[in-house]
Design an enzyme around this catalytic site. Structure first.
Site, PDB file in Angstrom:
ATOM      1  N   HIS A  72       0.818  -1.223   0.000  1.00 18.54           N
ATOM      2  CA  HIS A  72       0.000   0.000   0.000  1.00 18.54           C
ATOM      3  C   HIS A  72       0.850   1.271   0.000  1.00 18.54           C
ATOM      4  O   HIS A  72       0.302   2.376  -0.108  1.00 18.54           O
ATOM      5  CB  HIS A  72      -1.020  -0.011   1.144  1.00 18.54           C
ATOM      6  CG  HIS A  72      -0.522   0.397   2.482  1.00 18.54           C
ATOM      7  ND1 HIS A  72      -0.156  -0.498   3.459  1.00 18.54           N
ATOM      8  CD2 HIS A  72      -0.338   1.618   3.038  1.00 18.54           C
ATOM      9  CE1 HIS A  72       0.214   0.149   4.543  1.00 18.54           C
ATOM     10  NE2 HIS A  72       0.128   1.446   4.313  1.00 18.54           N
ATOM     11  N   ASP A 117       0.064  -7.470   1.654  1.00 22.78           N
ATOM     12  CA  ASP A 117       0.580  -6.102   1.721  1.00 22.78           C
ATOM     13  C   ASP A 117       2.114  -6.099   1.806  1.00 22.78           C
ATOM     14  O   ASP A 117       2.693  -5.756   2.836  1.00 22.78           O
ATOM     15  CB  ASP A 117      -0.052  -5.380   2.921  1.00 22.78           C
ATOM     16  CG  ASP A 117       0.100  -3.869   2.835  1.00 22.78           C
ATOM     17  OD1 ASP A 117       0.597  -3.385   1.806  1.00 22.78           O
ATOM     18  OD2 ASP A 117      -0.284  -3.183   3.811  1.00 22.78           O
ATOM     19  N   GLN A 204       0.585   5.893  11.528  1.00 24.53           N
ATOM     20  CA  GLN A 204       0.719   6.372  10.159  1.00 24.53           C
ATOM     21  C   GLN A 204       2.150   6.821   9.868  1.00 24.53           C
ATOM     22  O   GLN A 204       2.741   7.582  10.639  1.00 24.53           O
ATOM     23  CB  GLN A 204      -0.260   7.511   9.867  1.00 24.53           C
ATOM     24  CG  GLN A 204      -1.556   7.049   9.226  1.00 24.53           C
ATOM     25  CD  GLN A 204      -2.188   5.882   9.919  1.00 24.53           C
ATOM     26  OE1 GLN A 204      -2.334   5.892  11.128  1.00 24.53           O
ATOM     27  NE2 GLN A 204      -2.574   4.866   9.160  1.00 24.53           N
ATOM     28  N   GLY A 205       2.670   6.359   8.754  1.00 20.19           N
ATOM     29  CA  GLY A 205       4.047   6.674   8.383  1.00 20.19           C
ATOM     30  C   GLY A 205       5.025   5.576   8.775  1.00 20.19           C
ATOM     31  O   GLY A 205       6.165   5.581   8.338  1.00 20.19           O
ATOM     32  N   ASP A 206       4.580   4.654   9.599  1.00 21.66           N
ATOM     33  CA  ASP A 206       5.398   3.475   9.929  1.00 21.66           C
ATOM     34  C   ASP A 206       5.166   2.359   8.924  1.00 21.66           C
ATOM     35  O   ASP A 206       5.914   1.378   8.896  1.00 21.66           O
ATOM     36  CB  ASP A 206       5.041   2.948  11.329  1.00 21.66           C
ATOM     37  CG  ASP A 206       5.491   3.871  12.430  1.00 21.66           C
ATOM     38  OD1 ASP A 206       6.559   4.482  12.287  1.00 21.66           O
ATOM     39  OD2 ASP A 206       4.769   4.004  13.433  1.00 21.66           O
ATOM     40  N   SER A 207       4.124   2.486   8.143  1.00 20.75           N
ATOM     41  CA  SER A 207       3.776   1.452   7.174  1.00 20.75           C
ATOM     42  C   SER A 207       4.977   1.032   6.353  1.00 20.75           C
ATOM     43  O   SER A 207       5.798   1.866   5.960  1.00 20.75           O
ATOM     44  CB  SER A 207       2.698   1.958   6.213  1.00 20.75           C
ATOM     45  OG  SER A 207       1.445   1.762   6.785  1.00 20.75           O
TER      46      SER A 207
HETATM   47  N1  ARG Z   1      -1.444   2.292   7.263  1.00 20.60           N
HETATM   48  C1  ARG Z   1      -0.516   2.975   8.102  1.00 20.60           C
HETATM   49  C2  ARG Z   1       0.533   3.663   7.244  1.00 20.60           C
HETATM   50  O1  ARG Z   1       0.323   3.771   6.073  1.00 20.60           O
HETATM   51  C3  ARG Z   1       0.048   2.126   9.181  1.00 20.60           C
HETATM   52  C4  ARG Z   1      -0.935   1.992  10.254  1.00 20.60           C
HETATM   53  C5  ARG Z   1      -0.511   1.111  11.333  1.00 20.60           C
HETATM   54  N2  ARG Z   1      -1.527   1.266  12.304  1.00 20.60           N
HETATM   55  C6  ARG Z   1      -1.525   0.648  13.480  1.00 20.60           C
HETATM   56  N3  ARG Z   1      -2.469   0.927  14.313  1.00 20.60           N
HETATM   57  N4  ARG Z   1      -0.597  -0.210  13.794  1.00 20.60           N
HETATM   58  O2  ARG Z   1       1.502   4.215   7.732  1.00 20.60           O
END
Ligand code: ARG
Length: 258
Positions: A72, A117, A204-207
């Protein structure tokens, strides 16, 4: 409920890609939540395989020239010179940061926003740093995991200049399904977090960044890829990670094909 969760998942995914266009400014509101909630700063050199990607995601050096990240975080497969990988530093503003452009992206075959993913990014040249091996069986899909990233440190928070880290315990598929129901792809995802208290999570941003632990020989091994969750660090809503062991063979052959 399940429609809502899917909507949120899409939103999170779009948010991560949108970050690519946003410059890294402490305090800037990101599209979602922050990376690593409830963590502390990582020491320089502690996780030498960690990579920050310019679209606003994390990653890990699978080989010195290939970064493993989340599907993603990328737009598709093919030649792609638009991504910059930053490595070798905990401080993204450091003058000793190693910055290398991408040449190609390989997104997981069949990726459609649910499960699968993972993605590989080939770099223009190798980076001379230790790599992170991936788990090839489910033997390490348990215990306590380390997560790290430059993402938000609270829901709705900004991206971080310094790499953050935290530890989170494994959450069973049954407990994770209690939170997310049919949105969890149990055979392709692994959950981690503090179910009762919350307070520690990726964000967010750790993805795309790795979730890892020690193997029986004491070496770091990657068991997950930061993927999604509802909010960050909320009680009863663990973080959801790509289950790397499920895709290890595919990742290996895909990397060999790049
Ligand atoms: N989708 C998020 C990203 O793009 C990562 C989210 C992780 N969330 C969590 N609750 N662990 O950075």
């Amino acid at each position: 409920m399940s429609t809502l969760v899917r909507f949120m998942k899409r939103t999170l995914a779009v948010g991560a890609v949108a970050l690519a266009a946003v410059s890294l400014q402490p305090g800037t509101a990101s599209a979602g939540t922050a990376p690593v909630v409830g963590g502390t700063r990582a020491a320089q050199g502690e996780f030498p395989f960690m990579v920050r990607l310019s679209m606003g995601c994390g990653g890990a050096l699978y080989t010195q020239q290939i970064v493993l990240t989340a599907a993603h975080c990328v737009n598709g497969s093919g030649n792609n010179t638009s991504i910059t990988a930053t490595a070798g530093v905990v401080d993204l503003n450091s003058s000793s940061a190693i910055k290398v452009k991408s040449t190609k992206v390989l997104r997981a075959p069949g990726y459609n926003g649910t499960g699968k993913d993972w993605a590989l990014i080939k770099l223009a040249k190798p980076i001379n740093l230790p790599t992170l091996k991936i788990a090839e069986t489910k033997a390490y899909d348990n215990g306590t995991f380390t997560v790290a990233g430059w993402g938000a440190t609270r829901e709705g928070g900004g991206q971080q200049r310094y790499l953050m880290k935290a530890t989170v315990p494994f959450v069973s598929d049954a407990d994770c399904q209690a939170a997310y129901g049919g949105d969890l792809v149990a055979g392709e995802e692994i959950c981690a977090g503090l179910l009762d208290q919350g307070g520690v999570d990726t964000c967010q941003g750790d993805s795309g960044g790795p979730m890892f632990r020690r193997d029986n020989a004491g070496a770091w091994i990657q068991v997950g890829i930061v993927s999604w969750g509802i909010g960050c660090a909320r009680p009863d809503y663990p973080g959801v990670y790509t289950e790397v062991s499920t895709f290890a063979a595919q990742i290996k052959s895909a990397a060999a094909s790049m």
